[in-house]
Design a protein around this motif. Structure first.
Motif, PDB file in Angstrom:
ATOM      1  N   LYS A  74       0.809  -1.216   0.000  1.00  0.00           N
ATOM      2  CA  LYS A  74       0.000   0.000   0.000  1.00  0.00           C
ATOM      3  C   LYS A  74       0.847   1.272   0.000  1.00  0.00           C
ATOM      4  O   LYS A  74       0.445   2.297  -0.561  1.00  0.00           O
ATOM      5  CB  LYS A  74      -0.928  -0.011   1.218  1.00  0.00           C
ATOM      6  N   ARG A  75       2.046   1.212   0.589  1.00  0.00           N
ATOM      7  CA  ARG A  75       2.867   2.410   0.702  1.00  0.00           C
ATOM      8  C   ARG A  75       3.118   3.074  -0.655  1.00  0.00           C
ATOM      9  O   ARG A  75       3.024   4.293  -0.802  1.00  0.00           O
ATOM     10  CB  ARG A  75       4.204   2.054   1.353  1.00  0.00           C
ATOM     11  N   ASP A  76       3.440   2.253  -1.653  1.00  0.00           N
ATOM     12  CA  ASP A  76       3.740   2.801  -2.972  1.00  0.00           C
ATOM     13  C   ASP A  76       2.889   2.166  -4.073  1.00  0.00           C
ATOM     14  O   ASP A  76       3.159   2.344  -5.251  1.00  0.00           O
ATOM     15  CB  ASP A  76       5.222   2.618  -3.306  1.00  0.00           C
ATOM     16  N   TYR A  77       1.853   1.400  -3.659  1.00  0.00           N
ATOM     17  CA  TYR A  77       0.972   0.706  -4.595  1.00  0.00           C
ATOM     18  C   TYR A  77       1.765  -0.187  -5.557  1.00  0.00           C
ATOM     19  O   TYR A  77       1.414  -0.338  -6.719  1.00  0.00           O
ATOM     20  CB  TYR A  77       0.104   1.701  -5.381  1.00  0.00           C
ATOM     21  N   HIS A  78       2.830  -0.780  -5.035  1.00  0.00           N
ATOM     22  CA  HIS A  78       3.657  -1.656  -5.863  1.00  0.00           C
ATOM     23  C   HIS A  78       3.036  -3.046  -5.919  1.00  0.00           C
ATOM     24  O   HIS A  78       2.739  -3.646  -4.883  1.00  0.00           O
ATOM     25  CB  HIS A  78       5.072  -1.739  -5.304  1.00  0.00           C
ATOM     26  N   LEU A  79       2.838  -3.549  -7.117  1.00  0.00           N
ATOM     27  CA  LEU A  79       2.278  -4.875  -7.317  1.00  0.00           C
ATOM     28  C   LEU A  79       3.370  -5.904  -7.047  1.00  0.00           C
ATOM     29  O   LEU A  79       4.382  -5.938  -7.746  1.00  0.00           O
ATOM     30  CB  LEU A  79       1.752  -4.999  -8.749  1.00  0.00           C
ATOM     31  N   LEU A  80       3.162  -6.755  -6.026  1.00  0.00           N
ATOM     32  CA  LEU A  80       4.191  -7.703  -5.610  1.00  0.00           C
ATOM     33  C   LEU A  80       4.016  -9.070  -6.257  1.00  0.00           C
ATOM     34  O   LEU A  80       4.988  -9.669  -6.720  1.00  0.00           O
ATOM     35  CB  LEU A  80       4.182  -7.847  -4.081  1.00  0.00           C
ATOM     36  N   THR A  81       2.789  -9.584  -6.252  1.00  0.00           N
ATOM     37  CA  THR A  81       2.541 -10.909  -6.811  1.00  0.00           C
ATOM     38  C   THR A  81       1.204 -10.932  -7.544  1.00  0.00           C
ATOM     39  O   THR A  81       0.279 -10.188  -7.207  1.00  0.00           O
ATOM     40  CB  THR A  81       2.504 -11.999  -5.707  1.00  0.00           C
ATOM     41  N   VAL A  82       1.128 -11.816  -8.538  1.00  0.00           N
ATOM     42  CA  VAL A  82      -0.116 -12.098  -9.245  1.00  0.00           C
ATOM     43  C   VAL A  82      -0.222 -13.612  -9.344  1.00  0.00           C
ATOM     44  O   VAL A  82       0.601 -14.249 -10.001  1.00  0.00           O
ATOM     45  CB  VAL A  82      -0.134 -11.482 -10.655  1.00  0.00           C
ATOM     46  N   GLY A  83      -1.216 -14.186  -8.646  1.00  0.00           N
ATOM     47  CA  GLY A  83      -1.284 -15.640  -8.580  1.00  0.00           C
ATOM     48  C   GLY A  83      -0.038 -16.173  -7.902  1.00  0.00           C
ATOM     49  O   GLY A  83       0.344 -15.717  -6.830  1.00  0.00           O
ATOM     50  N   LEU A  84       0.629 -17.130  -8.552  1.00  0.00           N
ATOM     51  CA  LEU A  84       1.864 -17.692  -8.005  1.00  0.00           C
ATOM     52  C   LEU A  84       3.110 -16.992  -8.550  1.00  0.00           C
ATOM     53  O   LEU A  84       4.229 -17.364  -8.195  1.00  0.00           O
ATOM     54  CB  LEU A  84       1.946 -19.189  -8.323  1.00  0.00           C
ATOM     55  N   THR A  85       2.915 -15.989  -9.381  1.00  0.00           N
ATOM     56  CA  THR A  85       4.037 -15.303 -10.011  1.00  0.00           C
ATOM     57  C   THR A  85       4.452 -14.085  -9.197  1.00  0.00           C
ATOM     58  O   THR A  85       3.616 -13.254  -8.836  1.00  0.00           O
ATOM     59  CB  THR A  85       3.663 -14.846 -11.433  1.00  0.00           C
ATOM     60  N   THR A  86       5.733 -13.992  -8.886  1.00  0.00           N
ATOM     61  CA  THR A  86       6.258 -12.824  -8.184  1.00  0.00           C
ATOM     62  C   THR A  86       6.481 -11.702  -9.180  1.00  0.00           C
ATOM     63  O   THR A  86       7.209 -11.859 -10.161  1.00  0.00           O
ATOM     64  CB  THR A  86       7.581 -13.160  -7.474  1.00  0.00           C
ATOM     65  N   TYR A  87       5.825 -10.576  -8.939  1.00  0.00           N
ATOM     66  CA  TYR A  87       5.876  -9.438  -9.856  1.00  0.00           C
ATOM     67  C   TYR A  87       6.759  -8.369  -9.237  1.00  0.00           C
ATOM     68  O   TYR A  87       6.383  -7.216  -9.077  1.00  0.00           O
ATOM     69  CB  TYR A  87       4.451  -8.929 -10.090  1.00  0.00           C
ATOM     70  N   ASN A  88       7.988  -8.789  -8.864  1.00  0.00           N
ATOM     71  CA  ASN A  88       8.856  -7.910  -8.098  1.00  0.00           C
ATOM     72  C   ASN A  88      10.292  -8.393  -8.259  1.00  0.00           C
ATOM     73  O   ASN A  88      10.554  -9.590  -8.304  1.00  0.00           O
ATOM     74  CB  ASN A  88       8.444  -7.943  -6.613  1.00  0.00           C
ATOM     75  N   THR A  89      11.246  -7.473  -8.329  1.00  0.00           N
ATOM     76  CA  THR A  89      12.644  -7.864  -8.498  1.00  0.00           C
ATOM     77  C   THR A  89      13.292  -8.304  -7.189  1.00  0.00           C
ATOM     78  O   THR A  89      14.357  -8.905  -7.204  1.00  0.00           O
ATOM     79  CB  THR A  89      13.456  -6.698  -9.086  1.00  0.00           C
TER      80      THR A  89
END
Length: 235
Positions: A74-89
Motif C-alpha cells: 500500500k505504501r507505494d501501490y507496488h504490485l508484488l505478486t499475481v497468482g503464483l508469479t512474483t511481480y517484483n525484483t
C-alpha cells in the motif's frame, strides 16, 4: 502470460486512485465486526516479525472462483505478486500457497525495517474485493540476567542466563564469548539453548574467568555482562 500480467497491472493502475477510500472503508467495516464473504482471513490482521526473520502475511480465500489473487504494497501501490508469479525484483517476496487451505500468504524473507506497513490481498472479482494486513517489524534484543556486573566466589559454578526480548522466532544458534573468544565448546563449559533463552554454565570459576561475557544470538542484538570472580576468603 506476459499479456495477461500487463492487462492485470493496467487494470490495477486504473483503479488505484480510489483505493484509499476503499481500504479506509474496509478498515471501518472490520472494526464494526463486518466480515468479508470472500476471505476467511480477517481484515486488518496484524503480523509481527523481527528484523532478519521471516514474515508470512495470511490471505485465506473462503470462496475461490476464476479470479486471481494479488498482493499489493500500500505504501507505494507496488504490485508484488499475481497468482503464483512474483511481480517484483526483490526475491525476498514470494507467495506461499497452500492449495487445500486456499491460503495465498505473502512470504517475506530476511525482514527489513522498511518492510513494515500495510499490504493488500486482492481478489480480481467484479468489483475487486480485498483485505489489508499490517506488518509490524521489531528488533529482537538479548538480555543477560545480572548485567552489567555479576559477582561470585572462586570455586563456584558460573551460570549466565541470556533471554530474548521482542523475538518472534528462535535463533538458529547462540554463541557465547569470553572477551573476544567463542567458548561454547570449551572444557567445563555447557550451553543449553531454548526457544527464547540460552544458559551458559562454567564449572569452578576462578580468576581466569574474570572479564566480559557476551551472548550473541544469530538473529538478535547481543548482550554482555562483566563477571568478577572473588577470592574464596573474601567477605
Amino acid at each position: 502470460m506476459e499479456n495477461i500480467l500487463f492487462r492485470h497491472r493496467r487494470s490495477y493502475e486504473q483503479r488505484h486512485k480510489g483505493k484509499e477510500t476503499a481500504i479506509s472503508n474496509a478498515v471501518k467495516d472490520s472494526k464494526n465486526g463486518n466480515k468479508s464473504p470472500l476471505f476467511a482471513t480477517e481484515n486488518c490482521t496484524v503480523v509481527v516479525a523481527q528484523i532478519g526473520g521471516t514474515a508470512t502475511l495470511p490471505c485465506v480465500v473462503r470462496k475461490f472462483n476464476n479470479g486471481v489473487v494479488s498482493w499489493v504494497r500500500k505504501r507505494d501501490y507496488h504490485l508484488l505478486t499475481v497468482g503464483l508469479t512474483t511481480y517484483n525484483t526483490d526475491d525476498r517476496f514470494m507467495v506461499e500457497h497452500v492449495r487445500h487451505l486456499q491460503n495465498w500468504g505473502l512470504l517475506i524473507k530476511k525482514v527489513q525495517p522498511s518492510d513494515a506497513g500495510i499490504y493488500e490481498c486482492q481478489m480480481s472479482t467484479h468489483p475487486p474485493t480485498s483485505i489489508v494486513v499490517e506488518l509490524r517489524v521489531t528488533t529482537a534484543l538479548a538480555e543477560i540476567q545480572g548485567a552489567p556486573d555479576l559477582y561470585l566466589r572462586a570455586g563456584s559454578d558460573l551460570s549466565l542466563v541470556c533471554t530474548l526480548r521482542d523475538s518472534t522466532e528462535p535463533p538458529e544458534f547462540v554463541f557465547w564469548y569470553h572477551e573476544q573468544r567463542m567458548i561454547n565448546y570449551d572444557p567445563g563449559v555447557t550451553v543449553k539453548d531454548g526457544r527464547s533463552s540460552s544458559v551458559l554454565r562454567l564449572q569452578e570459576a576462578d580468576k581466569r574467568h574474570n572479564g566480559n561475557y557476551t551472548c550473541k544470538p544469530s538473529n538478535a542484538v547481543p548482550a554482555s555482562v562483566n563477571v568478577h570472580v572473588l577470592n574464596a576468603t573474601a567477605g
